[in-house]
Design an enzyme around this catalytic site. Structure first.
Site, PDB file in Angstrom:
ATOM      1  N   SER A  46      -9.834  -0.644   7.325  1.00 37.33           N
ATOM      2  CA  SER A  46      -9.275  -0.532   5.971  1.00 37.33           C
ATOM      3  C   SER A  46      -8.574  -1.759   5.417  1.00 37.33           C
ATOM      4  O   SER A  46      -8.228  -1.781   4.241  1.00 37.33           O
ATOM      5  CB  SER A  46      -8.298   0.638   5.905  1.00 37.33           C
ATOM      6  N   LYS A  59       0.864  -1.186   0.000  1.00 37.69           N
ATOM      7  CA  LYS A  59       0.000   0.000   0.000  1.00 37.69           C
ATOM      8  C   LYS A  59       0.897   1.231   0.000  1.00 37.69           C
ATOM      9  O   LYS A  59       1.922   1.259   0.707  1.00 37.69           O
ATOM     10  CB  LYS A  59      -0.876  -0.032   1.264  1.00 37.69           C
ATOM     11  N   SER A  70      -9.766   1.742   3.131  1.00 35.93           N
ATOM     12  CA  SER A  70      -8.959   2.550   2.245  1.00 35.93           C
ATOM     13  C   SER A  70      -7.918   1.750   1.454  1.00 35.93           C
ATOM     14  O   SER A  70      -7.381   2.250   0.475  1.00 35.93           O
ATOM     15  CB  SER A  70      -8.235   3.626   3.064  1.00 35.93           C
TER      16      SER A  70
HETATM   17  N1  GLN Z   1     -13.082   4.000   6.555  1.00 34.80           N
HETATM   18  C1  GLN Z   1     -12.538   4.455   7.797  1.00 34.80           C
HETATM   19  C2  GLN Z   1     -12.189   5.914   7.667  1.00 34.80           C
HETATM   20  O1  GLN Z   1     -12.524   6.478   6.695  1.00 34.80           O
HETATM   21  C3  GLN Z   1     -11.346   3.629   8.169  1.00 34.80           C
HETATM   22  C4  GLN Z   1     -10.187   3.901   7.322  1.00 34.80           C
HETATM   23  C5  GLN Z   1      -8.988   3.113   7.708  1.00 34.80           C
HETATM   24  O2  GLN Z   1      -9.091   2.079   8.374  1.00 34.80           O
HETATM   25  N2  GLN Z   1      -7.837   3.617   7.329  1.00 34.80           N
HETATM   26  O3  GLN Z   1     -11.604   6.505   8.508  1.00 34.80           O
END
Ligand code: GLN
Length: 485
Positions: free
Chosen positions: A177, A78, A153
């Site tokens: 995420s 990532k 994400s």
């Molecule tokens: N979807 C969640 C957010 O927008 C978690 C994102 C993540 O785990 N990085 O914060």
């Protein structure tokens, strides 16, 4: 089967038997990328030349009998983990040209284990999102249906594995995420215990919640990756100096006599009926395997999303203060003075969702509001953690859906942040409590979209997660499907 479709452990066997070379494996991954990447867009940057070079070096090692756990295995990272000398963007315009002077500890560990890097994967900007649509580089598409999001994400890392554009990948999980995109793409994703995997070199979003973990094609590969990633790092103050078991020993063990907690708060109105049906079916498989499902309660569940959306933005507003146009990445041109440079750089460099989080977080931390918001949220967080401590007195692991719905359409939730935030309703509590979680595939909708379920365990009990996930995987005998693309 093509080589790029195989798992780490299958490829390891073939490498050891001299059936295939690292170069053949790497070439098969890149020919898949040539065929599908234009439609899927899971990579921000490909590293083909470096990968082929590393593969021929790996073949020299193999000839000498020097075979490490990931020798010859193509892995994707990532774009939130720093790679020395290689642009690391975090999906943001503000870091579009940032070249880290060092590599993240996980990268050092994967390199030492023999990994070959395919590239850096797409993600929501600064990991803020649930759909990979907030990336400055454009969205990634779900390989099972190109009109849909892959989750986020870490949508690029999940897609790369699901579309066989790599063998395994690395993601980060602040509120879901890793687990949510794993569920939506039909693969395995683990968020380890806070402190289990070093965050050194992970670009910070919300430091008390962030954790790095793997995406893999099956549970055994997850164990292999965890063996490499887990462990104490003196460079990272929240990394915990606790013994790391060999996670592979948990593969293939049964779960006879285990109690599996089913929290009533996670089976609520609004869940897609096909998700509920798939979980019910999975529960039957687990019971046939000797597990006993028991009803439990996590009474503060209803406060998880609200608590997270104070704590995560507050920490983000502080972490993202460092992007001032002086030290990293983008710097606005044609400005009159320093203040205008700061303002213009941040205005041009951050996207709308990141700005929204910075504003929420700055507000929540500001004088006069701190007690009402951040302090209150921290207190509720302690209650959420206590719910889990209590629950694990009566069960070994907890089972929940990973996401309330399968993958939604691109654009469906972009204008409604609250709906987007609710995609993480079942994953956020894990990060608030600091416990580990795994998402594994448990079937498909009638429309052919993957469904995932989540297991949670107490701190540092990743082994239990691997054991139950592996037992389910074996007993369920779910048909192996691949996205048509
Ligand atoms: N979807 C969640 C957010 O927008 C978690 C994102 C993540 O785990 N990085 O914060």
């Amino acid at each position: 089967m093509e080589l790029n479709q195989l798992t780490i452990h299958e490829l390891q066997e073939k490498i050891k038997n001299g059936e295939v070379s690292a170069l053949q494996i790497t070439e098969s991954v890149f020919s898949r990328i040539d065929a599908v990447e234009e439609r899927v867009h899971c990579y921000i940057r490909l590293m083909k030349e470096e990968a082929l070079h590393a593969a021929s070096k790996a073949d020299d090692d193999i000839k000498k009998g020097d075979i490490k756990p990931l020798t010859g295995i193509p892995i994707a990272l990532k774009d939130i983990v720093c790679t020395k000398g290689i642009v690391t963007t975090c999906g943001s315009h503000i870091l579009h040209n940032f070249v880290p002077p060092y590599s993240a500890t996980v990268v050092e560990k994967l390199t030492a284990a023999g990994a070959i890097y395919v590239g850096k994967t797409n993600m929501d900007e600064f990991a803020m999102g649930s759909s990979t649509e907030t990336s400055w580089f454009g969205p990634t598409r779900n390989p099972w249906d190109l009109e849909r999001i892959p989750g986020g994400s870490s949508g690029g890392s999940a897609t790369a594995v699901a579309a066989d554009e790599c063998i395994a990948s690395i993601g980060s999980d602040t509120g879901g995420s890793i687990r949510q995109p794993a569920a939506l793409c039909g693969i395995v994703g683990m968020k380890p215990t806070y402190g289990r995997v070093s965050r050194f070199g992970l670009i910070a979003f919300a430091s008390s919640l962030d954790q790095i973990g793997p995406f893999t094609k099956d549970v055994e590969d997850c164990a292999i990756m965890m063996n490499i990633l887990a462990g104490y790092d003196p460079k990272e103050s929240t990394s915990v100096n606790a013994e790391v078991p060999d996670y592979r020993q948990f593969i293939g063990r049964d779960i006879k006599g285990w109690k599996i907690g089913i929290p009533k708060e996670y089976f609520i109105e609004g869940i897609d009926p096909e998700v509920t049906a798939a979980i019910k079916k999975a529960i039957t498989v687990i019971e046939q395997g000797g597990g006993q499902c028991v009803n439990i309660t996590l009474p503060h569940t209803q406060y998880c999303v609200a608590t997270y959306y104070i704590i995560a933005p507050a920490e983000a507003s502080s972490n993202l203060a460092r992007y001032d146009g002086v030290r990293y990445g983008l710097r606005a041109a044609d400005v009159r003075d320093l203040l205008e440079m700061y303002r213009t750089t941040r205005m041009e460099g951050f996207g709308a969702e990141v700005k929204r989080r910075i504003m929420i977080g700055t507000y929540a931390l500001s004088a006069g509001y701190y007690d009402a918001y951040y302090k209150k949220a921290s207190q509720v967080r302690a209650l959420i953690k206590r719910d889990f401590d209590e629950a694990f007195k009566t069960c070994d692991v907890i089972l929940t859906p990973t996401s309330p719905t399968p993958a939604f359409k691109i654009g469906e939730k972009t204008d409604d942040p609250l709906q987007m935030y609710l995609s993480d309703i079942f994953t956020i509590s894990t990060n608030l409590a600091g416990i580990p979680g795994i998402s594994i595939p448990c079937g498909f909708t009638s429309g052919g979209l993957p469904i995932g379920m989540q297991f949670l365990a107490g701190h540092f009990e990743e082994g239990k997660l691997i054991q139950i996930a592996s037992a389910y995987e074996k007993n369920a005998k779910n048909e192996k499907r691949r996205p048509a693309l």
